[in-house]
Design an enzyme around this catalytic site. Structure first.
Site, PDB file in Angstrom:
ATOM      1  N   PRO A   2       0.830  -1.206   0.000  1.00  0.00           N
ATOM      2  CA  PRO A   2       0.000   0.000   0.000  1.00  0.00           C
ATOM      3  C   PRO A   2       0.863   1.255   0.000  1.00  0.00           C
ATOM      4  O   PRO A   2       1.897   1.312   0.673  1.00  0.00           O
ATOM      5  CB  PRO A   2      -0.790  -0.138   1.313  1.00  0.00           C
ATOM      6  CG  PRO A   2      -0.819  -1.605   1.575  1.00  0.00           C
ATOM      7  CD  PRO A   2       0.493  -2.128   1.087  1.00  0.00           C
ATOM      8  N   GLU A   3       0.446   2.246  -0.772  1.00  0.00           N
ATOM      9  CA  GLU A   3       1.224   3.472  -0.876  1.00  0.00           C
ATOM     10  C   GLU A   3       0.623   4.564  -0.003  1.00  0.00           C
ATOM     11  O   GLU A   3      -0.363   4.355   0.694  1.00  0.00           O
ATOM     12  CB  GLU A   3       1.330   3.880  -2.343  1.00  0.00           C
ATOM     13  CG  GLU A   3       1.922   2.759  -3.176  1.00  0.00           C
ATOM     14  CD  GLU A   3       2.428   3.200  -4.542  1.00  0.00           C
ATOM     15  OE1 GLU A   3       2.703   4.398  -4.746  1.00  0.00           O
ATOM     16  OE2 GLU A   3       2.555   2.315  -5.412  1.00  0.00           O
ATOM     17  N   LYS A  51       4.248   5.925   4.726  1.00  0.00           N
ATOM     18  CA  LYS A  51       3.534   4.657   4.750  1.00  0.00           C
ATOM     19  C   LYS A  51       3.335   4.139   6.181  1.00  0.00           C
ATOM     20  O   LYS A  51       2.940   2.992   6.370  1.00  0.00           O
ATOM     21  CB  LYS A  51       4.287   3.621   3.913  1.00  0.00           C
ATOM     22  CG  LYS A  51       4.448   4.025   2.450  1.00  0.00           C
ATOM     23  CD  LYS A  51       5.230   2.991   1.674  1.00  0.00           C
ATOM     24  CE  LYS A  51       5.477   3.440   0.245  1.00  0.00           C
ATOM     25  NZ  LYS A  51       6.235   2.440  -0.540  1.00  0.00           N
ATOM     26  N   ARG A 244      12.247  -4.094  -7.355  1.00  0.00           N
ATOM     27  CA  ARG A 244      10.842  -3.676  -7.347  1.00  0.00           C
ATOM     28  C   ARG A 244      10.359  -3.532  -8.784  1.00  0.00           C
ATOM     29  O   ARG A 244      11.114  -3.169  -9.701  1.00  0.00           O
ATOM     30  CB  ARG A 244      10.681  -2.341  -6.612  1.00  0.00           C
ATOM     31  CG  ARG A 244      11.120  -2.365  -5.155  1.00  0.00           C
ATOM     32  CD  ARG A 244      10.180  -3.140  -4.275  1.00  0.00           C
ATOM     33  NE  ARG A 244       8.872  -2.504  -4.221  1.00  0.00           N
ATOM     34  CZ  ARG A 244       8.596  -1.456  -3.442  1.00  0.00           C
ATOM     35  NH1 ARG A 244       9.512  -0.932  -2.651  1.00  0.00           N
ATOM     36  NH2 ARG A 244       7.374  -0.948  -3.441  1.00  0.00           N
TER      37      ARG A 244
END
Length: 255
Positions: A2-3, A51, A244
């Site tokens: 989640p950002e 975050k 990533r």
């Protein structure tokens, strides 16, 4: 993972459910804090920091949580049966609601005055009151030889951006992800690095308001670019084991 926009919305849900209310039960299902009990303490506020989530309670204590890859917070009625109980890491309950943290990647109970030990390393928060595009740009320039794609994900430079908004930001700025920070800084027509981080901030703000209608490249690998019709490429960035996902359009983001 989640950002920042998802974490920002999670903080809003926790504030609505808990702020100003007295906890009647807390259940820390992590060994380090298994005996902690916050019952009888009033929740003061929950804020997001990049975050990270910080829930402050009376007595100078802060519950610090991080969703990592799979974590989430759900707000439920106080006596509702909690599904997937083996995945629960934390419960904060009032007379009206219970906030249940599932698969949380980090759960800490710290003194509020020591919050810097868990979030002090972060750069300016893209969705926070401390947002400063000039400072974020200066942080990026601390390593001008680094790729812009990797530098944007470094939370020490700016806090809250992840793989989704990195890909979308670089597409909208027409930047090949492997260009160096120093090269990007020299592109006057792109308003240099401040233009890049300002673009990222604008996208996250739209996400926080849930106003994102469509993605330009993220989730569209192998599909036609919405702008030029070329195929969207997919790859990985970063050194092992920190690779990533990255997506880009080879035509709109030329080398």
């Amino acid at each position: 993972m989640p950002e920042g926009d998802s974490v920002f919305r999670a903080a809003a849900r926790l504030r609505e459910a808990l702020d100003g209310r007295v906890l009647v039960r807390s259940d820390f299902r992590v060994p380090r804090h298994a005996t902690a009990d916050l019952s009888g303490r009033r929740v003061l506020e929950t804020v997001s920091r990049g975050k990270h989530l910080l829930t402050r309670v009376e007595g100078g204590l802060t519950v610090h949580t991080h969703l990592r890859m799979d974590g989430s917070w759900r707000i439920m009625p106080p006596h509702a049966r909690v599904p997937g109980r083996d995945q629960v890491r934390l419960v904060l309950a009032t007379a009206d609601n219970q906030a249940v943290g599932f698969k949380l990647g980090m759960v800490d109970l710290i003194r509020t005055e020591r919050e810097d030990t868990v979030v002090g390393h972060l750069g300016p928060d893209l969705l926070g009151p401390d947002w400063d595009a000039e400072l974020a740009a200066r942080n990026l320039m601390r390593a001008p030889e680094r790729t812009i794609g990797e530098a944007l994900l470094d939370q020490r430079n700016l806090a809250g951006i992840g793989t989704i908004y990195r890909a979308e930001t670089l597409f909208l700025r027409g930047l090949w992800p492997w260009r160096t920070v120093g090269e990007v800084a020299g592109l006057a027509e792109l308003d240099n690095l401040e233009g890049v981080v300002t673009q990222a901030q604008r996208l996250l703000a739209e996400g926080a308001r849930q106003r994102v209608d469509r993605r330009w490249v993220y989730g569209r690998a192998g599909r036609p670019c919405r702008r030029c019709g070329g195929l969207i490429s997919r790859g990985e960035m970063g050194a092992a084991p920190q690779e990533r996902l990255i997506l880009w359009c080879g035509t709109c983001q030329p080398r």
